[in-house]
Design a protein around this motif. Structure first.
Motif, PDB file in Angstrom:
ATOM      1  N   GLU A   1      92.040  81.764  62.410  1.00  0.00           N
ATOM      2  CA  GLU A   1      91.816  81.120  61.159  1.00  0.00           C
ATOM      3  C   GLU A   1      91.335  81.620  59.976  1.00  0.00           C
ATOM      4  N   GLY A   2      90.233  82.231  60.124  1.00  0.00           N
ATOM      5  CA  GLY A   2      89.498  82.860  58.910  1.00  0.00           C
ATOM      6  C   GLY A   2      90.668  83.804  58.163  1.00  0.00           C
ATOM      7  N   LEU A   3      91.227  84.563  58.935  1.00  0.00           N
ATOM      8  CA  LEU A   3      92.006  85.831  58.357  1.00  0.00           C
ATOM      9  C   LEU A   3      93.289  85.077  57.906  1.00  0.00           C
ATOM     10  N   ALA A   4      93.977  84.072  58.769  1.00  0.00           N
ATOM     11  CA  ALA A   4      95.185  83.322  58.191  1.00  0.00           C
ATOM     12  C   ALA A   4      94.982  82.938  56.814  1.00  0.00           C
ATOM     13  N   GLU A   5      93.724  82.339  56.649  1.00  0.00           N
ATOM     14  CA  GLU A   5      93.473  81.520  55.415  1.00  0.00           C
ATOM     15  C   GLU A   5      93.136  82.534  54.294  1.00  0.00           C
ATOM     16  N   ARG A   6      92.700  83.807  54.492  1.00  0.00           N
ATOM     17  CA  ARG A   6      92.799  84.648  53.512  1.00  0.00           C
ATOM     18  C   ARG A   6      94.008  85.466  53.061  1.00  0.00           C
ATOM     19  N   LEU A   7      94.956  85.189  53.673  1.00  0.00           N
ATOM     20  CA  LEU A   7      96.494  85.737  53.744  1.00  0.00           C
ATOM     21  C   LEU A   7      97.422  84.749  53.369  1.00  0.00           C
ATOM     22  N   SER A   8      97.236  83.359  53.619  1.00  0.00           N
ATOM     23  CA  SER A   8      98.151  82.611  53.491  1.00  0.00           C
ATOM     24  C   SER A   8      98.769  82.190  52.004  1.00  0.00           C
ATOM     25  N   ASP A   9      98.167  82.703  51.146  1.00  0.00           N
ATOM     26  CA  ASP A   9      98.639  82.645  49.475  1.00  0.00           C
ATOM     27  C   ASP A   9      99.935  83.387  49.546  1.00  0.00           C
TER      28      ASP A   9
ATOM     29  N   ASP B   1      86.912  89.600  55.297  1.00  0.00           N
ATOM     30  CA  ASP B   1      87.109  89.804  54.106  1.00  0.00           C
ATOM     31  C   ASP B   1      87.714  91.275  54.050  1.00  0.00           C
ATOM     32  N   ALA B   2      86.902  92.185  54.499  1.00  0.00           N
ATOM     33  CA  ALA B   2      87.427  93.477  54.432  1.00  0.00           C
ATOM     34  C   ALA B   2      88.765  93.657  55.289  1.00  0.00           C
ATOM     35  N   VAL B   3      88.837  93.187  56.263  1.00  0.00           N
ATOM     36  CA  VAL B   3      90.081  93.082  57.051  1.00  0.00           C
ATOM     37  C   VAL B   3      91.223  92.690  56.362  1.00  0.00           C
TER      38      VAL B   3
END
Length: 291
Positions: free
Chosen positions: A41-49, A279-281
């Motif tokens: 979830e956390g990573l996907a939210e940061r990439l979903s734009d 965030d770094a990933v």
């Protein structure tokens, strides 16, 4: 985030999806043990734009089907599931894998390279270097003894005792577990508590053909052939060096199997780098995909 079920090869799989814009490249996100699709979830939210992120509960996990038979978890079956999903999604696409999800991702890259545009691995291992490291009977063999424990009959009952105390301890052993909030812990326990799921999860270990010697025991087995286990697409390996389950030696020699490998280390992180340094990933993945 949207959730839906899909039937693949006669079995039901649960999907979570973020960022479904028509112009967004699709990223398939494959979790490991003992997680589920929601772990992304956390990573996907940061990439979903910019990306359509799809995170399935893999076979035996979460809300997806969990057959009881060990044979149902052979790597060919697990790769077949995700190959069918990629075909349904209109692949080829970008594949990200962590832990056991990395094993499936490498399986896709080597068995069905036509379905993988780019490969991203986070603290996961290719079977060639991993088996070679284990065969020496050195530190990786010692670190992997827990796999033999999980393969034993009844390990799922022992892991579930006292509200999953042993499973939580295994999850956190010698690594930073501060990211596991009480709320997140309850989400994980809810997924583990679904009927038959813990057995399905442990069956991944039981069905694996990886040979694990006792510490100090040397196995006389040949290296896996490069031609059969070749990764032909661009490949990014993101590594948390504090990992105590998968050691750096488990990736030594990976370049021999890869046509185009980029390594990135995130200091201070360990096996759970996705949760510790999200965030770094996300930043490294964005930069690499823009190459």
């Amino acid at each position: 985030m949207h959730e839906r079920d899909i039937t693949l090869r006669g079995r039901r799989f649960h999907l979570r999806e973020w960022g479904s814009g028509a112009d967004h490249p699709t990223v398939l996100m494959l979790h490991g043990f003992p997680e589920f699709g929601g772990a992304w979830e956390g990573l996907a939210e940061r990439l979903s734009d910019r990306f359509h992120c799809v995170a399935p509960d893999q076979r035996g996990f979460g809300q997806s089907d969990a057959p009881a038979e060990v044979e149902a978890y052979r790597i060919t079956e697990l790769v077949g599931d995700m190959a069918a999903l990629i075909e349904t999604l209109g692949g080829p696409l970008i594949v990200i894998g962590h832990d056991w999800g990395a094993a499936v991702a490498y399986g896709l890259a080597t068995m069905r390279p036509d379905l993988v545009e780019r490969l991203i691995i986070l603290n996961g291992v290719h079977p060639g270097p991993f088996q070679k490291a284990l065969a020496t009977g050195g530190p990786q063999a010692e670190a992997s003894q827990y796999m033999l424990y999980l393969r034993r009959d009844g390990s799922e009952e022992r892991l579930a005792a006292d509200n999953y105390a042993k499973l939580l301890a295994l999850f956190a052993e010698h690594m930073d577990f501060s990211w596991m909030t009480p709320e997140l812990r309850e989400r994980y326990i809810a997924e583990w508590s679904r009927p038959g799921r813990l057995r399905g999860m442990v069956n991944w270990y039981r069905a694996s053909g990886v040979k694990i010697p006792a510490p100090g025991e040397v196995l006389d087995i040949p290296d896996l052939p490069v031609d059969k286990f070749h990764v032909p697409m661009p490949h990014l390996l993101i590594w948390g060096p504090g990992d105590t389950a998968l050691l750096p030696e488990a990736t030594e020699g990976l370049e021999a199997y890869c046509a185009d490998l980029t390594r990135i280390e995130i200091p201070g992180a360990d096996h759970w780098v996705i949760h510790q340094e999200t965030d770094a990933v996300a930043g490294h993945i964005r930069d690499w995909l823009q190459r």
